[in-house]
Write an enzyme that holds these catalytic residues in place. Sequence first.
Site, PDB file in Angstrom:
ATOM      1  N   HIS A   1       0.978   4.944   1.254  1.00 20.13           N
ATOM      2  CA  HIS A   1       0.379   5.954   2.124  1.00 20.13           C
ATOM      3  C   HIS A   1       0.474   7.296   1.401  1.00 20.13           C
ATOM      4  O   HIS A   1       1.560   7.670   0.935  1.00 20.13           O
ATOM      5  CB  HIS A   1       1.174   6.097   3.429  1.00 20.13           C
ATOM      6  CG  HIS A   1       1.111   4.936   4.350  1.00 20.13           C
ATOM      7  ND1 HIS A   1       0.253   4.883   5.425  1.00 20.13           N
ATOM      8  CD2 HIS A   1       1.830   3.785   4.392  1.00 20.13           C
ATOM      9  CE1 HIS A   1       0.441   3.754   6.101  1.00 20.13           C
ATOM     10  NE2 HIS A   1       1.396   3.074   5.499  1.00 20.13           N
TER      11      HIS A   1
ATOM     12  N   HIS B   1       0.843  -1.203   0.000  1.00 16.79           N
ATOM     13  CA  HIS B   1       0.000   0.000   0.000  1.00 16.79           C
ATOM     14  C   HIS B   1       0.868   1.240   0.000  1.00 16.79           C
ATOM     15  O   HIS B   1       1.907   1.295   0.662  1.00 16.79           O
ATOM     16  CB  HIS B   1      -0.948   0.025   1.205  1.00 16.79           C
ATOM     17  CG  HIS B   1      -0.283  -0.280   2.512  1.00 16.79           C
ATOM     18  ND1 HIS B   1       0.051  -1.564   2.885  1.00 16.79           N
ATOM     19  CD2 HIS B   1       0.128   0.517   3.524  1.00 16.79           C
ATOM     20  CE1 HIS B   1       0.631  -1.536   4.072  1.00 16.79           C
ATOM     21  NE2 HIS B   1       0.702  -0.278   4.485  1.00 16.79           N
TER      22      HIS B   1
HETATM   23  P1  5GP Z   1       1.742  -0.059   7.418  1.00 14.97           P
HETATM   24  O1  5GP Z   1       2.254   0.117   8.801  1.00 14.97           O
HETATM   25  O2  5GP Z   1       1.549  -1.517   7.077  1.00 14.97           O
HETATM   26  O3  5GP Z   1       2.512   0.684   6.390  1.00 14.97           O
HETATM   27  O4  5GP Z   1       0.330   0.652   7.413  1.00 14.97           O
HETATM   28  C1  5GP Z   1      -0.894  -0.001   7.539  1.00 14.97           C
HETATM   29  C2  5GP Z   1      -1.937   1.082   7.607  1.00 14.97           C
HETATM   30  O5  5GP Z   1      -3.220   0.482   7.474  1.00 14.97           O
HETATM   31  C3  5GP Z   1      -1.948   1.855   8.935  1.00 14.97           C
HETATM   32  O6  5GP Z   1      -1.760   3.231   8.682  1.00 14.97           O
HETATM   33  C4  5GP Z   1      -3.320   1.537   9.529  1.00 14.97           C
HETATM   34  O7  5GP Z   1      -3.881   2.643  10.200  1.00 14.97           O
HETATM   35  C5  5GP Z   1      -4.123   1.146   8.306  1.00 14.97           C
HETATM   36  N1  5GP Z   1      -5.183   0.207   8.588  1.00 14.97           N
HETATM   37  C6  5GP Z   1      -5.085  -0.955   9.281  1.00 14.97           C
HETATM   38  N2  5GP Z   1      -6.270  -1.578   9.342  1.00 14.97           N
HETATM   39  C7  5GP Z   1      -7.143  -0.802   8.660  1.00 14.97           C
HETATM   40  C8  5GP Z   1      -8.543  -0.927   8.380  1.00 14.97           C
HETATM   41  O8  5GP Z   1      -9.213  -1.899   8.758  1.00 14.97           O
HETATM   42  N3  5GP Z   1      -9.109   0.068   7.656  1.00 14.97           N
HETATM   43  C9  5GP Z   1      -8.393   1.144   7.199  1.00 14.97           C
HETATM   44  N4  5GP Z   1      -9.061   2.068   6.503  1.00 14.97           N
HETATM   45  N5  5GP Z   1      -7.080   1.291   7.453  1.00 14.97           N
HETATM   46  C10 5GP Z   1      -6.468   0.332   8.179  1.00 14.97           C
END
Ligand code: 5GP
Length: 119
Positions: free
Chosen positions: A107, A105
Amino acid sequence: PPEDMSKPTIFDKIISGDIPANVLFEDDQCMAFSDVNPQAPTHFLVIPKRRISQLSKAEEDDKALLGHLMYTAQAVAREQGIADDGFRVVINDGPNGCQSVYHIHLHVIGGKQLSWPPG
Ligand code: 5GP
């Protein structure tokens, strides 16, 4: 391992509609939706519908899809009104990168003055 491709992630349930999300954009290849724990006034994620677990596992065949995600990030940023002042695109990869969901993903973060470098 965290990138175990046999295990679905929470993002598969967002793609299938099994759990709700604030969807900002969707096409046949990707989705953009608001992050549930926003780190800035605007914070959304851009994900491919076809799962790549993390950037460091990308393959040659993924190049067009990765480009599509990047293009979509800026298009949705413009739609959301954060592009004129600038914004940030981040991909967290693996444990040192603080990746928590092993479905790649982007951001997209903006709507305020950000600081650099990150911690
Ligand atoms: P990572 O740390 O893997 O780069 O970021 C994962 C992101 O996914 C985090 O910013 C977290 O807030 C977001 N996230 C996790 N679970 C969910 C969810 O169920 N719905 C949404 N909209 N975002 C999520």
